[in-house]
Design an enzyme around this catalytic site. Structure first.
Site, PDB file in Angstrom:
ATOM      1  CD  GLU A  93      -9.370 -60.607  24.649  1.00  0.00           C
ATOM      2  OE1 GLU A  93      -8.646 -60.317  25.204  1.00  0.00           O
ATOM      3  OE2 GLU A  93     -10.056 -60.899  24.154  1.00  0.00           O
TER       4      GLU A  93
ATOM      5  CG  ASP B 284     -13.316 -63.455  24.599  1.00  0.00           C
ATOM      6  OD1 ASP B 284     -12.772 -62.612  25.279  1.00  0.00           O
ATOM      7  OD2 ASP B 284     -13.452 -63.943  24.895  1.00  0.00           O
TER       8      ASP B 284
END
Length: 630
Positions: free
Chosen positions: A364, A311
């Site tokens: 990401e 993330d």
């Protein structure tokens, strides 16, 4: 002769720990019970600036002087103790007295299990489990390969479906229904939003405190193992969202762990995240790097996961991320690149590729940072894949326009294809697109109810036609109308409506065709596998492409982005003879108006779009057509 117990720290362990390359600290630090968990255990914790450390827990009535720890002789900053009284399931914390005399009661950074929030202690635990997925693990390299079909269903476990009235589901009970559902829709992988332990449920797991512990909200570590085992039994890979970019400052967590800024930078210009009010790891501290590497490896090793989705990588790469001028510190060369984070990410990807064959690490990363999926030894970061955030933003922006205006925004639709092979991309329609007032996917589509459903089918058809692996957040496949909330399950009653049921069938058929036809997946990362037929029909808002793979049928896709039926629309095709209409997004079974080509068309020897043959099509409204030669 027998060697030392597996949890005993060796000189080599300390060397790797100090070097920042240790990937197995979960075997050494934390709480390790002996035997069946009833005969005591060994504790070890890193707290180099502490004045004293002890273990407090259920078995010693939480008395700070009952189980004092001793610092190791080697100056590593690690404290150790063996306690014969601790037993499996008992709660504990580390009682740390800092050099300034302040007291900190901290959860174990390496705990394998924790109390269920809002309680904050760690639990002494063992991790035995009888796995039945050896065949899957042996074969998963092929399933995660660049030329394999990959369609990911992103799930928040607590709000997919709730069998118990008002209560959260468990890893164990949700496994079989979720697996059967995903198989029925043709997905290849499930991606879990973080199930790492987190104190605030509303953070969805992205504010992690337990970097080695699955959240107790859904059950025990063994329950999560069962979940993964069931997914593998049904032929589904499991990817976990993992958050090494920041952590919350809750008193029981990592922040100021031993009274100093141990895991995080001291200077808030480096150590505090202004957007998320959380702490930022000090990637330049070797022991912190080893902590994070070990966390990643522990999830892959203990839970047989098939991949990690990392993330907020952009927030790690840029020192000025979410900061104004004067609020950040340049690197030694005066730049904004976080050189220490770059080193860590390269080490992460290299070590996972080395030790966990067949798994994948996905970034990401929301900027144009070069070489995210290029190997580290050629200057890249070494990720297997990267989320294509540009595609997501541009495509949703295009679809948000009324069809009458789309001809003025055609470039938003086609531009992402011009850089589609710069990285190995995953195309995400994730949870981030259906929260914080954005509405759901279907409510972002223009028009009346029929047109909204048609537009959503078209969006998904365009997505599945385009090169790149696919990711869809739960609810998108049924046309969830309410914005997603972690406090309730999806609106499954929508499937009683033929239009919503048709959308679900459309997703299943897109996945089926993608898996059946190598041209739709084998060259997702190879520009040789994609060509425009016509990307310039701006006035009619029509785009057409052809996907190819060696020794496979070409797949032609034509998309009409207006509600106007186009008759006798001619496009060039690579082969003569009959072409079969494999999928038509306007078919009645999907809730469409059944405009089409009666299942097949004949290619004429009439050149068009630089090709020797062409076909004349009836293009249905707001729909995608997929065709292959007979």
């Amino acid at each position: 002769m027998t060697g030392p117990a597996p949890h005993v720290l060796t000189e080599h362990d300390i060397y790797l720990f100090r070097e920042g390359t240790h990937t197995g600290l979960h075997h050494k630090l934390g709480c390790h019970l002996e035997g069946d968990g009833s005969g005591g255990g060994h504790f070890a914790v890193w707290a180099p600036s502490a004045q004293s450390v002890s273990v407090v827990g259920d078995w010693n009535d939480w008395q700070p002087d009952a189980t004092p720890m001793a610092p190791r002789w080697d100056g590593s900053g690690i404290w150790e103790v063996r306690d014969a009284a601790v037993a499996r399931g008992e709660a504990y914390k580390f009682h740390i007295v800092a050099k300034d005399g302040s007291i900190h009661q901290k959860a174990d950074p390496y705990a394998a299990f924790c109390e269920r929030p809002p309680a904050t202690a760690s639990r002494a635990w063992t991790l035995e489990y009888h796995w039945s997925d050896a065949a899957w693990v042996a074969d998963r390299a092929a399933r995660n390969a660049p030329d394999a079909p990959m369609s990911i269903y992103e799930v928040h476990l607590g709000s997919w479906r709730r069998e118990r009235e008002g209560g959260l589901p468990g890893y164990h009970e949700i496994a079989e229904p979720l697996a059967k559902y995903c198989v029925g829709l043709g997905f290849t992988h499930v991606e879990l939003m973080p199930v790492t332990e987190h104190p605030f449920y509303g953070s969805w797991g992205y504010q992690t405190t337990g970097y080695f512990a699955p959240t107790a909200r859904y059950g025990t570590p063994q329950d999560l193992m069962h979940f993964v085992d069931v997914m593998h039994r049904h032929g589904l890979g499991v990817i976990l969202d993992w958050v090494p970019s920041h952590f919350p400052t809750d008193a029981h967590g990592l922040a100021r762990f031993d009274g100093t800024h141990l895991f995080e930078h001291e200077d808030p210009r480096q150590g505090f995240h202004p957007e998320w009010s959380s702490a930022i790891f000090n990637y330049g501290r070797h022991e912190v790097r080893a902590f994070l590497l070990s966390s990643a490896h522990a999830w892959l090793e203990r839970y047989h996961l098939d991949g990690l989705r990392v993330d907020a990588v952009a927030s790690m790469l840029y020192l000025d991320y979410a900061r104004k001028s004067g609020e950040w510190i340049p690197n030694p060369h005066g730049g904004k690149e976080n050189l220490e984070a770059i080193t860590f990410l390269r080490m992460l990807n290299e070590s996972v590729a080395r030790d966990h064959r067949g798994t994948c690490v996905i970034a990401e990363e929301s900027t144009a940072w070069p070489g995210v999926t290029r190997d580290g030894d050629t200057g890249g970061l070494g990720f297997a894949m990267k989320w294509n955030m540009g595609w997501m933003h541009d495509t949703l922006r295009f679809f948000g326009n009324d069809p009458v205006h789309r001809r003025f925004h055609h470039d938003a639709l086609t531009f992402p294809l011009w850089y589609a092979f710069n990285e190995r991309f995953v195309m995400p329609l994730s949870h981030d697109e259906v929260v914080h007032g954005k509405g759901s996917l279907i409510t972002r589509m223009p028009g009346d109810k029929w047109q909204k459903l048609a537009n959503l089918r078209l969006l998904l058809g365009w997505m599945w036609a385009s090169p790149g692996k696919k990711l869809l957040f739960m609810g998108g496949e049924i046309g969830q109308e309410r914005e997603w909330s972690h406090e309730r399950e999806l609106d499954w009653g929508l499937l009683q409506d033929p239009g919503h049921a048709g959308l679900s069938q459309w997703v299943a058929d897109l996945n089926r065709l993608m898996r059946e036809e190598p041209s739709l997946h084998a060259r997702d990362f190879d520009p040789q596998g994609f060509a425009w037929i016509d990307c310039c029909d701006v006035e009619n808002s029509i785009a057409s492409m052809v996907r190819t793979a060696p020794d496979s049928k070409p797949v032609v896709v034509v998309c009409n982005f207006t509600p106007v039926v186009r008759h006798d629309y001619r496009i060039g095709v690579p082969l003569g003879g009959p072409w079969i209409e494999r999928l038509n997004g306007d078919a009645g079974i999907y809730g469409g108006s059944d405009v089409g080509n009666l299942g097949r068309v004949e290619a004429a020897e009439e050149p068009r779009h630089g090709r020797s043959h062409s076909i004349a099509l009836t293009l249905p409204p707001l729909a995608a057509l997929f065709l292959t030669p007979a």
